[in-house]
Design an enzyme around this catalytic site. Structure first.
Site, PDB file in Angstrom:
ATOM      1  CG  ASP A 138      -2.125  -1.810   1.283  1.00 36.59           C
ATOM      2  OD1 ASP A 138      -1.715  -2.103   0.174  1.00 36.59           O
ATOM      3  OD2 ASP A 138      -2.256  -1.913   2.597  1.00 36.59           O
TER       4      ASP A 138
HETATM    5  N1  URA Z   1      -1.142  -5.842   3.859  1.00 33.33           N
HETATM    6  C1  URA Z   1      -1.750  -4.429   4.120  1.00 33.33           C
HETATM    7  O1  URA Z   1      -2.858  -4.741   4.514  1.00 33.33           O
HETATM    8  N2  URA Z   1      -0.851  -3.757   3.013  1.00 33.33           N
HETATM    9  C2  URA Z   1      -0.110  -4.346   2.678  1.00 33.33           C
HETATM   10  O2  URA Z   1       1.041  -2.993   1.996  1.00 33.33           O
HETATM   11  C3  URA Z   1       1.078  -5.129   2.169  1.00 33.33           C
HETATM   12  C4  URA Z   1       0.035  -6.291   3.271  1.00 33.33           C
END
Ligand code: URA
Length: 311
Positions: free
Chosen positions: A143
């Site tokens: 993310d």
């Molecule tokens: N899980 C998440 O919630 N976000 C990420 O970036 C990676 C794994």
């Protein structure tokens, strides 16, 4: 046109394209360091081009079998620029960039996991050496606010295998969550929580530290569902404040500085291919004791089960 002339023209065109790319990137992100590691030592160049291991490349150089721009070189410290210099081994031009590569980035927050963003947001392509390794793509996603280990490769097969649930490649996250996480929440996280009407697969969860009003957890999962870690934590009542990935299969983030990348080599690269149920590009699939060892290691990394039994 002769082979040498062709190679020179190609190198010149690549150098010009690289220069343009660099200038554009420098303008877009003046805050990012240029991390290219060339000029580089000749043995490193040969190893990265897939000619031989670093040791093997040193032997080739010492034996006088390597030429740079038409001149035999036996000095191990000699530096070459892959985009400008022509390197030959036993009279044959070494093609730069023909061997698949894998790179590890420590992704900063505020950057999206895509190689191009049409609305002009900062993306990982602004940091990665796409001029040196054309065709580089991210293996999976983090993310925008997640930091840490993000792998890149030019090997599509490797990317697909690493992300395929069948290979159960473990990803480890450090999550700082709000609140004091109790035993019940920990066991729910470990056993599985409902996300989109489907239970998450068993996870390994441990408390790393308890802070005032927050808990730092280490969560190891092998699925890769959308916002998985954040949603798992939220399901048990603890919103994630910060998330960092610290390992992907056998590759560890270690002390790679934030915003920096490194090229995977040697045992670490082999282990990554084996964790994905693949041979490395250097391992002939048919024969030899090296391959038998690789097969054994591949099975071991895939959970000590024959690959075909995994679902
Ligand atoms: N899980 C998440 O919630 N976000 C990420 O970036 C990676 C794994």
């Amino acid at each position: 046109m002769g082979k040498v002339k062709r190679a020179q023209e190609l190198a010149k065109a690549q150098a010009e394209a690289a220069e343009r790319d660099r200038a554009a990137k420098a303008q877009a992100r003046p805050d990012l360091r240029d991390q290219r590691d060339y000029p580089m030592r000749l043995q490193k160049f040969l190893a990265r081009a897939g000619v031989a291991s670093r040791r093997g490349s040193e032997s080739l150089i010492s034996a006088g079998r390597v030429e740079v721009n038409g001149v035999a070189v036996t000095e191990l410290g000699t530096k070459v620029d892959p985009l400008h210099d022509e390197v030959m081994v036993d009279g044959r031009v070494v093609e730069w960039g023909s061997k698949p590569v894998v790179l590890a980035l420590n992704k900063p927050a505020g950057i999206i996991t895509t190689m191009k963003d049409y609305s002009g947001r900062r993306c990982v392509a602004d940091i990665m050496p796409t001029d040196e390794f054309p065709g580089l793509f991210p293996i999976g996603r983090l993310d925008i606010d997640t930091t840490g280990l993000l792998l890149f490769s030019t090997d599509g097969d490797l990317g697909n295998h690493l992300l395929h649930p069948r290979h159960h490649v473990t990803k480890v996250y450090r999550a700082t969550v709000w609140g004091d996480v109790g035993e019940v929440a920990l066991s729910w996280l470990a056993d599985g929580v409902l996300i989109d009407d489907r239970l998450t697969a068993p996870a390994k969860v441990k408390v790393i530290k308890r802070l005032e009003g927050k808990t730092i957890l280490e969560i190891a999962i092998h699925e890769g569902r959308y916002h998985q870690v954040k949603r798992m934590c939220e399901e048990v009542g603890h919103r994630v404040e910060q998330l960092e990935r610290i390992a992907f299969g056998p590759v560890k983030l270690g002390n790679l500085p934030r915003g920096s990348w490194r090229v995977l080599e040697g045992r670490e690269l082999e282990d990554l291919y084996h964790a994905a149920g693949l041979h490395t590009p250097d391992e002939a699939p048919q024969a030899g004791p090296g391959v038998a060892r690789a097969n054994a290691r591949m099975r071991e990394m895939a959970g000590r089960k024959p690959l075909k039994e995994e679902s």
